[in-house]
Design a protein around this motif. Structure first.
Motif, PDB file in Angstrom:
ATOM      1  N   PRO A 210      -1.746   2.730  -6.209  1.00 54.23           N
ATOM      2  CA  PRO A 210      -3.276   3.205  -6.821  1.00 54.23           C
ATOM      3  C   PRO A 210      -3.353   2.448  -8.241  1.00 54.23           C
ATOM      4  O   PRO A 210      -4.161   2.059  -8.648  1.00 54.23           O
ATOM      5  CB  PRO A 210      -3.045   4.464  -6.691  1.00 54.23           C
ATOM      6  CG  PRO A 210      -2.375   5.051  -5.719  1.00 54.23           C
ATOM      7  CD  PRO A 210      -1.175   3.914  -5.814  1.00 54.23           C
TER       8      PRO A 210
ATOM      9  N   ARG B 139     -22.625  -2.663  -5.554  1.00 50.28           N
ATOM     10  CA  ARG B 139     -21.334  -2.884  -6.170  1.00 50.28           C
ATOM     11  C   ARG B 139     -20.994  -4.536  -6.505  1.00 50.28           C
ATOM     12  O   ARG B 139     -19.849  -4.707  -7.192  1.00 50.28           O
ATOM     13  CB  ARG B 139     -20.106  -2.365  -5.597  1.00 50.28           C
ATOM     14  CG  ARG B 139     -19.933  -2.806  -4.214  1.00 50.28           C
ATOM     15  CD  ARG B 139     -18.746  -2.220  -3.697  1.00 50.28           C
ATOM     16  NE  ARG B 139     -18.244  -2.788  -2.300  1.00 50.28           N
ATOM     17  CZ  ARG B 139     -18.619  -2.790  -1.171  1.00 50.28           C
ATOM     18  NH1 ARG B 139     -19.026  -1.539  -0.831  1.00 50.28           N
ATOM     19  NH2 ARG B 139     -18.329  -3.491  -0.024  1.00 50.28           N
TER      20      ARG B 139
ATOM     21  N   ASN C  83     -13.074  -2.735  11.202  1.00 51.99           N
ATOM     22  CA  ASN C  83     -14.320  -2.036  10.818  1.00 51.99           C
ATOM     23  C   ASN C  83     -15.427  -2.065  12.103  1.00 51.99           C
ATOM     24  O   ASN C  83     -16.767  -2.075  11.857  1.00 51.99           O
ATOM     25  CB  ASN C  83     -15.034  -2.553   9.706  1.00 51.99           C
ATOM     26  CG  ASN C  83     -14.461  -1.991   8.506  1.00 51.99           C
ATOM     27  OD1 ASN C  83     -13.969  -0.774   8.452  1.00 51.99           O
ATOM     28  ND2 ASN C  83     -13.793  -2.837   7.539  1.00 51.99           N
TER      29      ASN C  83
ATOM     30  N   ARG D 205      -3.793  -1.124  -8.122  1.00 47.74           N
ATOM     31  CA  ARG D 205      -5.137  -1.473  -7.762  1.00 47.74           C
ATOM     32  C   ARG D 205      -6.232  -1.375  -9.056  1.00 47.74           C
ATOM     33  O   ARG D 205      -7.118  -2.023  -9.381  1.00 47.74           O
ATOM     34  CB  ARG D 205      -5.917  -0.628  -6.835  1.00 47.74           C
ATOM     35  CG  ARG D 205      -5.251  -0.886  -5.435  1.00 47.74           C
ATOM     36  CD  ARG D 205      -6.062  -0.070  -4.445  1.00 47.74           C
ATOM     37  NE  ARG D 205      -7.348  -0.321  -4.250  1.00 47.74           N
ATOM     38  CZ  ARG D 205      -8.248  -0.508  -3.215  1.00 47.74           C
ATOM     39  NH1 ARG D 205      -7.590  -0.382  -2.108  1.00 47.74           N
ATOM     40  NH2 ARG D 205      -9.435  -0.960  -3.176  1.00 47.74           N
TER      41      ARG D 205
ATOM     42  N   ALA E 203       0.850  -1.202   0.057  1.00 44.16           N
ATOM     43  CA  ALA E 203       0.189   0.115  -0.033  1.00 44.16           C
ATOM     44  C   ALA E 203       0.805   1.267   0.002  1.00 44.16           C
ATOM     45  O   ALA E 203       0.356   2.168  -0.454  1.00 44.16           O
ATOM     46  CB  ALA E 203      -1.032   0.003   1.172  1.00 44.16           C
ATOM     47  N   ARG E 204       2.033   1.154   0.468  1.00 41.70           N
ATOM     48  CA  ARG E 204       2.872   2.513   0.565  1.00 41.70           C
ATOM     49  C   ARG E 204       3.605   2.553  -0.839  1.00 41.70           C
ATOM     50  O   ARG E 204       4.305   3.643  -1.018  1.00 41.70           O
ATOM     51  CB  ARG E 204       3.931   2.176   1.569  1.00 41.70           C
ATOM     52  CG  ARG E 204       3.391   2.561   3.207  1.00 41.70           C
ATOM     53  CD  ARG E 204       4.598   2.820   3.956  1.00 41.70           C
ATOM     54  NE  ARG E 204       5.750   1.873   3.846  1.00 41.70           N
ATOM     55  CZ  ARG E 204       5.874   0.887   4.706  1.00 41.70           C
ATOM     56  NH1 ARG E 204       4.919   0.468   5.642  1.00 41.70           N
ATOM     57  NH2 ARG E 204       7.144   0.112   4.619  1.00 41.70           N
TER      58      ARG E 204
ATOM     59  N   LEU F 245     -25.608   0.038  -0.377  1.00 47.43           N
ATOM     60  CA  LEU F 245     -24.432   0.134  -1.677  1.00 47.43           C
ATOM     61  C   LEU F 245     -23.611  -1.087  -1.781  1.00 47.43           C
ATOM     62  O   LEU F 245     -22.830  -1.174  -2.735  1.00 47.43           O
ATOM     63  CB  LEU F 245     -23.631   1.437  -0.952  1.00 47.43           C
ATOM     64  CG  LEU F 245     -24.262   2.942  -1.099  1.00 47.43           C
ATOM     65  CD1 LEU F 245     -23.628   3.975  -0.322  1.00 47.43           C
ATOM     66  CD2 LEU F 245     -24.807   3.284  -2.486  1.00 47.43           C
TER      67      LEU F 245
ATOM     68  N   PRO G 270       4.542   3.875  -4.295  1.00 51.01           N
ATOM     69  CA  PRO G 270       3.608   5.157  -4.823  1.00 51.01           C
ATOM     70  C   PRO G 270       2.853   4.754  -6.317  1.00 51.01           C
ATOM     71  O   PRO G 270       2.076   5.201  -6.651  1.00 51.01           O
ATOM     72  CB  PRO G 270       4.922   5.753  -5.560  1.00 51.01           C
ATOM     73  CG  PRO G 270       6.191   5.569  -4.558  1.00 51.01           C
ATOM     74  CD  PRO G 270       5.772   4.073  -4.244  1.00 51.01           C
TER      75      PRO G 270
END
Lengths: 399, 373
Positions: free
Chosen positions: A99, A348, A268, A102, A93-94, A344, A96
């Motif tokens: 994103p 999805r 969560n 993903r 996740a760190r 929601l 760069p």
């Protein structure tokens, strides 16, 4: 072939997959018996599909993700690595390029899903607000109301809830489905846990799971301020024996047991607050088990106590002389948005989108909100009973 | 998808223009205190979406920021977090002016010098002039290298845990017991719980004990961790008058547990605390007319309907998660207005550095036009 039959993957195929996929895939294959049929079917179909492609087609499909991986400076995960810890995920996740990674992964699975045929069925999701909320304080479900229709009942919804849930759970099962895909109930306080009388009902109660929740909460509270400690705690919780903490209804079913463990480990608020447990549990059940019918019974959470509330993973009752008090007003605000989130989630998920009948009800109210998919035949144009609504839902599930 | 309407440009501009007209006519001309006399307070707020704050629906949660403070300030509605949207990484990025990629538990120092370091090296300020007061326990001495770092909320957490776990002679969570336990930890074991105070002295201890006493016995009454952070920060400001203080509030992070009402209560709380902080700075002779206060969320939160469970988390690569806002008040504000161009979190350090005549040489961010530097 039954969905539970083990899947065999050729080593040559494994070697050709993106390396970020391997830990998760290996884990899924290792824990195959813990997956729900709805999880097993697409894995099998995806691997079959990838196996059928010739080398150039497969490479064209996978190369965008693989090209990104080469630039991501990932740790030296071997082909045998069978899960991603928090530290691994954190490294990923760190990056760069995370994103971008993903996005490419989503594109890849969109492409695969478009080429793979899986069975689809109609669904029903019922979200129920508990008695005792200050319903007059704000309009109910303002976001969802724009998408649905209000139906006037002949009496408050509470009077028909048991019959509705019982009828949903006792309806005939769909062909080629398994009991765990029939009807799930998530509840804040134990009620339907006592009524469940067949394998077609799977009921998870926040209240009934108190012993397991407290054990997880206690251990999570001990995490020191570093990734190693967090990973160690989570690893320990992955292996802690929870059978005796779950009660007789749940201890025997290894798949449900592990679902509960995974739910508690996924955060969560599921171990902390009743309504977070119901909503996040619903989200995970919809994603993983894909039941045809799901009932979410929210509850009233207690007010946070002074001092104790600073240590969220602690038991509020411990060493605190302040009496526990319910927080109906806060609970209503929480649940309103969590109902949106249940809706929601179905929007999805491809197996729910456009085929889910949503019923939103408050125990103390005699109006319900129904959000039906475009293909739904028709909603009652006049006053209805809960029994009418139940019949409508069961017909939809059978269609 | 359920959508909420952001506060539109016209409304923001109208709000700022109306207030600015009133404000400017009543204000005496500013006197430049010069870099040597300047002070700055940077307040970070955890993850807050625009839809719960500066939007038509959200403005009700921030009456003080929107109605009482923004009209007197320089408001940036478009502040982009292009880094890792996690707490330690974002706060490190803000104070270094360069995007950081660290583990999010605060175990590693940022890879670039911080504002504190620049101030110490270029302005020869001592640790006593640079403070971090934080509700987030991961914002450790590694982020505030060279500065005094107080993990205020962590002190409360430690005291509560020790009482709950039977590790203290005090057995019940009542006000006096918690206060006494906190005082005992603060005086004897502050380093163990992650505090660092290179300028520790009798004055410092008195300030901290004073803050603690105020929190428990003062007129504001006893509330949560962010309130304690506020009271401690105010006491340090009042007694020690540092040049730069970074304050971090994290009460809104209760969102991770899924309690939206408590998240909103956290937003309303920081709204009030920012207002009270500015009231204090604007009335205290040591700060009035020479202090710039900057308030900014670290990032937004995830969109409703996201796979990461919406407002619970803050890890999507989305505008809702990355785009936030910033409000500057005080000395550096030439005239109140809304500045619509997009700035980023890494622009803050070079800009605050500029107020002090400091060049953040290794920062990647740029000084923000519009600040009176």
């Amino acid at each position: 072939m039954p969905s539970s039959a083990r899947v065999e993957v050729a080593k040559e195929l494994l070697d050709k997959l993106p390396r970020t996929f391997l830990p998760v895939l290996n884990q899924q294959l290792k824990d195959w018996d813990l997956l729900f049929p709805a999880e097993q079917r697409p894995i099998r179909a995806t691997l079959d599909y990838l196996g059928r492609l010739d080398d150039s087609e497969r490479e064209a499909l996978l190369s965008p993700v693989k090209a990104l991986e080469k630039r991501m400076n990932l740790p030296g995960w071997t082909a045998a690595k069978d899960h991603l810890g928090i530290e691994d995920t954190s490294v990923l996740a760190r990056s760069p390029l995370y994103p971008e990674w993903r996005v490419e992964v989503e594109k890849l699975f969109d492409n695969i899903n478009a080429s793979v045929e899986l069975p689809k069925s109609n669904k029903v999701v019922v979200s129920v607000l508990p008695a005792g909320l200050p319903l007059e304080s704000a309009p109910l479900w303002p976001n969802l109301a724009r998408r649905g229709r209000w139906i006037q009942l002949d009496r408050s919804f509470r009077s028909g809830l048991d019959a509705m849930v019982t009828s949903l759970a006792r309806r005939p099962a769909a062909p080629d489905s398994e009991p765990v895909e029939h009807t799930w109930v998530l509840e804040s306080v134990s009620h339907f846990s006592e009524l469940a009388d067949s394998p077609n009902w799977t009921v998870l109660s926040y209240e009934a799971l108190a012993a397991a929740r407290n054990e997880f909460r206690r251990r999570m509270n001990e995490i020191e301020k570093d990734l190693r400690s967090a990973d160690e705690t989570f690893d320990a919780l992955r292996h802690v024996k929870i059978e005796m903490l779950l009660g007789p209804h749940l201890e025997a079913d290894r798949r449900i047991r592990e679902f509960i463990r995974a739910l508690f480990l996924s955060g969560n608020g599921a171990v902390l607050f009743n309504n977070s447990f119901v909503q996040w549990g619903a989200s995970e059940i919809l994603r993983r088990a894909e039941p045809q019918a799901l009932v979410c019974c929210f509850g009233i959470r207690p007010k946070l106590k002074p001092f104790s509330s600073l240590v969220l993973f602690e038991d509020q009752e411990r060493a605190n002389p302040v009496k526990e008090e319910p927080d109906p007003a806060g609970s209503l605000v929480d649940i309103q948005l969590l109902c949106d989130y249940v809706f929601l989630t179905t929007e999805r998920l491809s197996n729910y989108e456009g085929r889910t009948l949503h019923i939103f009800a408050a125990a103390d109210s005699d109006v319900i909100l129904v959000v039906a998919p475009p293909s739904f035949p028709s909603l009652p144009s006049h006053d209805a009973t809960v029994a009418n609504i139940t019949d409508m839902a069961i017909s939809w599930l059978a269609a | 998808m359920i959508r909420k309407t952001p506060l539109d440009r016209r409304t923001l501009l109208r709000l700022a223009a109306l207030a600015a007209a009133d404000h400017l006519s009543a204000q005496p001309p500013k006197q430049d205190p010069g870099a040597a006399g300047r002070k700055a307070v940077l307040v970070t707020l955890g993850g807050i979406r625009r839809q719960e704050t500066f939007s038509l629906e959200g403005v009700v949660n921030i009456p003080r920021l929107a109605n009482d403070l923004a009209p007197h300030g320089l408001f940036f509605p478009n502040v982009m977090n292009d880094g890792v949207t996690a707490h330690v990484n974002t706060i490190s990025s803000i104070v270094t002016g360069a995007w950081q990629q660290l583990d999010d538990w605060g175990r590693h120092a940022p890879r670039h010098p911080t504002l504190f370091t620049y101030l110490q090296k270029q302005r020869h300020l001592g640790a006593a002039d640079t403070w971090v007061v934080t509700s987030n326990k991961a914002v450790t001495r590694n982020i505030g290298v060279g500065a005094n770092v107080i993990l205020s909320k962590q002190l409360m957490v430690e005291a509560v845990e020790r009482i709950i776990l039977g590790q203290s002679p005090r057995r019940i969570l009542v006000r006096d017991a918690v206060r006494d336990e906190m005082k005992a930890i603060m005086l004897a074991e502050y380093e163990r719980i992650g505090w660092t105070m290179p300028s520790a002295s009798r004055n410092v201890t008195d300030a901290l004990v004073g803050g603690l006493t105020d929190f428990f016995d003062g007129p504001e009454g006893l509330t949560g961790g962010d309130e304690f952070t506020f009271v401690m920060a105010r006491e340090v400001l009042r007694r020690l008058k540092p040049a730069l203080m970074v304050i971090n509030f994290s009460g809104v992070e209760v969102a991770h547990s899924g309690t939206y009402s408590l998240h909103l209560a956290g937003i309303r709380s920081v709204d009030m605390l920012c207002y009270r902080l500015w009231q204090f700075l604007d009335s205290e002779p040591s700060f009035k007319g020479r202090t710039t206060m900057v308030v900014m969320p670290e990032f937004g939160r995830d969109p409703d309907g996201s796979t990461t469970n919406g407002f619970f988390n803050h890890r999507t690569d989305t505008k809702i998660c990355r785009l936030t806002w910033m409000l500057a008040l005080g000395d550096a504000v030439r005239e109140p207005r809304v500045e619509e161009r997009t700035i980023s979190h890494i622009d803050v350090a070079p800009t605050i550095g500029g107020l002090f005549g400091v060049d953040c040489k290794q920062a990647d961010g740029k000084r923000i036009d519009g600040f009176a530097i």
